[in-house]
Each structure stands twice: as C-alpha cells, then as structure tokens.
Design a protein around this motif. Sequence first.
Motif, PDB file in Angstrom:
ATOM      1  N   PRO A   1      96.121  33.039  16.205  1.00  0.00           N
ATOM      2  CA  PRO A   1      94.852  32.393  16.557  1.00  0.00           C
ATOM      3  C   PRO A   1      93.827  33.387  17.082  1.00  0.00           C
ATOM      4  O   PRO A   1      94.167  34.428  17.658  1.00  0.00           O
ATOM      5  CB  PRO A   1      95.250  31.401  17.656  1.00  0.00           C
ATOM      6  CG  PRO A   1      96.725  31.250  17.548  1.00  0.00           C
ATOM      7  CD  PRO A   1      97.241  32.533  17.000  1.00  0.00           C
TER       8      PRO A   1
ATOM      9  N   ASP B   1      91.571  32.504  19.438  1.00  0.00           N
ATOM     10  CA  ASP B   1      91.450  32.263  20.872  1.00  0.00           C
ATOM     11  C   ASP B   1      92.436  33.148  21.634  1.00  0.00           C
ATOM     12  O   ASP B   1      93.630  33.149  21.326  1.00  0.00           O
ATOM     13  CB  ASP B   1      91.732  30.797  21.189  1.00  0.00           C
ATOM     14  CG  ASP B   1      91.717  30.515  22.670  1.00  0.00           C
ATOM     15  OD1 ASP B   1      90.623  30.409  23.247  1.00  0.00           O
ATOM     16  OD2 ASP B   1      92.829  30.442  23.267  1.00  0.00           O
TER      17      ASP B   1
ATOM     18  N   ALA C   1      95.571  31.287  23.165  1.00  0.00           N
ATOM     19  CA  ALA C   1      96.444  30.777  22.105  1.00  0.00           C
ATOM     20  C   ALA C   1      97.153  31.928  21.392  1.00  0.00           C
ATOM     21  O   ALA C   1      98.330  31.829  21.029  1.00  0.00           O
ATOM     22  CB  ALA C   1      95.637  29.953  21.113  1.00  0.00           C
ATOM     23  N   ARG C   2      96.434  33.031  21.208  1.00  0.00           N
ATOM     24  CA  ARG C   2      97.029  34.206  20.579  1.00  0.00           C
ATOM     25  C   ARG C   2      98.170  34.753  21.437  1.00  0.00           C
ATOM     26  O   ARG C   2      99.235  35.114  20.926  1.00  0.00           O
ATOM     27  CB  ARG C   2      95.965  35.272  20.353  1.00  0.00           C
ATOM     28  CG  ARG C   2      96.479  36.526  19.657  1.00  0.00           C
ATOM     29  CD  ARG C   2      95.373  37.578  19.513  1.00  0.00           C
ATOM     30  NE  ARG C   2      95.871  38.785  18.889  1.00  0.00           N
ATOM     31  CZ  ARG C   2      95.958  38.975  17.578  1.00  0.00           C
ATOM     32  NH1 ARG C   2      95.550  38.024  16.751  1.00  0.00           N
ATOM     33  NH2 ARG C   2      96.426  40.107  17.099  1.00  0.00           N
TER      34      ARG C   2
ATOM     35  N   ASP D   1     100.031  33.122  23.548  1.00  0.00           N
ATOM     36  CA  ASP D   1     101.173  32.200  23.465  1.00  0.00           C
ATOM     37  C   ASP D   1     101.934  32.386  22.151  1.00  0.00           C
ATOM     38  O   ASP D   1     103.160  32.391  22.120  1.00  0.00           O
ATOM     39  CB  ASP D   1     100.688  30.753  23.592  1.00  0.00           C
ATOM     40  CG  ASP D   1     100.235  30.390  24.994  1.00  0.00           C
ATOM     41  OD1 ASP D   1     100.601  31.118  25.945  1.00  0.00           O
ATOM     42  OD2 ASP D   1      99.513  29.387  25.139  1.00  0.00           O
ATOM     43  N   THR D   2     101.185  32.514  21.067  1.00  0.00           N
ATOM     44  CA  THR D   2     101.804  32.717  19.760  1.00  0.00           C
ATOM     45  C   THR D   2     102.616  34.008  19.738  1.00  0.00           C
ATOM     46  O   THR D   2     103.761  34.041  19.275  1.00  0.00           O
ATOM     47  CB  THR D   2     100.733  32.765  18.656  1.00  0.00           C
ATOM     48  OG1 THR D   2     100.089  31.491  18.590  1.00  0.00           O
ATOM     49  CG2 THR D   2     101.329  33.098  17.303  1.00  0.00           C
TER      50      THR D   2
ATOM     51  N   ASP E   1     102.117  29.074  12.593  1.00  0.00           N
ATOM     52  CA  ASP E   1     101.578  30.349  13.033  1.00  0.00           C
ATOM     53  C   ASP E   1     102.662  31.423  12.952  1.00  0.00           C
ATOM     54  O   ASP E   1     103.735  31.192  12.388  1.00  0.00           O
ATOM     55  CB  ASP E   1     100.968  30.240  14.443  1.00  0.00           C
ATOM     56  CG  ASP E   1     102.000  30.022  15.546  1.00  0.00           C
ATOM     57  OD1 ASP E   1     103.226  30.080  15.268  1.00  0.00           O
ATOM     58  OD2 ASP E   1     101.580  29.798  16.701  1.00  0.00           O
TER      59      ASP E   1
END
Length: 209
Positions: A87, A89, A92-93, A95-96, A161
């Motif tokens: 992502p 963001d 969010a990145r 977390d990914t 993702d």
Amino acid sequence: MSGYVLHDYYRSSASYRVRIALNLKGLEYRLHDVSLIEGAQRSEEHLARSAQGFVPVLELDGGRMLTQSLAIIDWLDAAHREPQLTPADPLARADTMARALLIACDIHPLNNLRVLKRLKHQFDATDAQRDDWYRHWVAEGFSALERMAGDGRYLGGDAPDLSDVCLVPQMFNARRFEMDLSPYPRLVAIDAALQALPAVSAAHPDAAR
C-alpha cells in the motif's frame, strides 16, 4: 515486451511468491527450471545469474537479472503499478511489510531446503526430527500471524497484498509437512479465498512443473 524469464524451482516458496505476483499483475513470463534437488542452483550458469545460487531470478528483457523474491516483487510494484501489492499509505505499508517479513524472514529461512539438509548432515537429525523442527517454527510464526490477521477477506483486507503472496506458499509447505492447521482458522480461510483466485491457483507448484 517479449516477456520475462523466471528462473525458478516449482516447489521453492520464494519462486512461488514471484509466480503469484507476476500472475496477479497479468504479466507474461516463461519458466526456466533450476532443480534444487539436482543441485542446478550451484552450477556456474546459475551462479552467473545469482551470486548466492538461489532461486528465483527474474530475467528482464535485455538480460538484467533480479534476485531475492521480495526485491523482485518490490520492483514489479514499481514497474507495473497495478494492482499494488504494498500500500501507498505509510501505516498500511508498515503493517503489510510486518506480516510479509514474519513469513519471509522469520519462518521461511529456518525451514528452507539448505537448512533442513544441514540438520541432517551436521547433526544427524532423523526425518522425524527434521519435520518436528519444521513444524515448530511454522507454528510459532503462524500463531503470531493469526493474531495479526484482520477481518477482511485477505490478510491485506479486500484485495491481496504482499503478505498474502507470502502466505500461500507457506500454507502449501505446512500441509506438505502435515501440520495441524486447526489453530489458525483465519489463515486457513484466507488461504482458501486466495486459492480461489485464478492468478494464485495458476502459480501452484503442480501447475509450474
């Protein structure tokens, strides 16, 4: 573009990740088998592609070689932006990446072929001891990943993702080593949703042989 060449081994988790990413992005590529069982990864031909003698290697038009599965997928995200697997963001990145790295850096390296062979050759581990080692480290990682999974259809929410791309091969290997997956109902459900995607099912080792 004439299409990429993916130098891979059908049962390599890292290669499996890249096949999924290429398929999700709808990119053309052909496979070139590098048999890990036969030791082809240590050949001079392959060492010219990968200094580590690892798979996968993504060969671009013009002969440029990319190595390391997450680096390859990062390049794919930059060169072929849709769909994005990491992502934009920042939170969010993060977390990914945390979920993806849990699999790719904490589970997988302890359980890849060269480590399992080392257990046998250096420490005389039996097949049963080797398999127990494998299951132990997957269970540690999956226990944490189960808690990190959200409520969406995939680990990444409503669309796959990078962490989903990493999850699928690890689930395949967990089943191959006859792990009890009942403690991880979210991971099992997410994997089933991912397997229903044609791009993911087409990357399965049975389809890549």
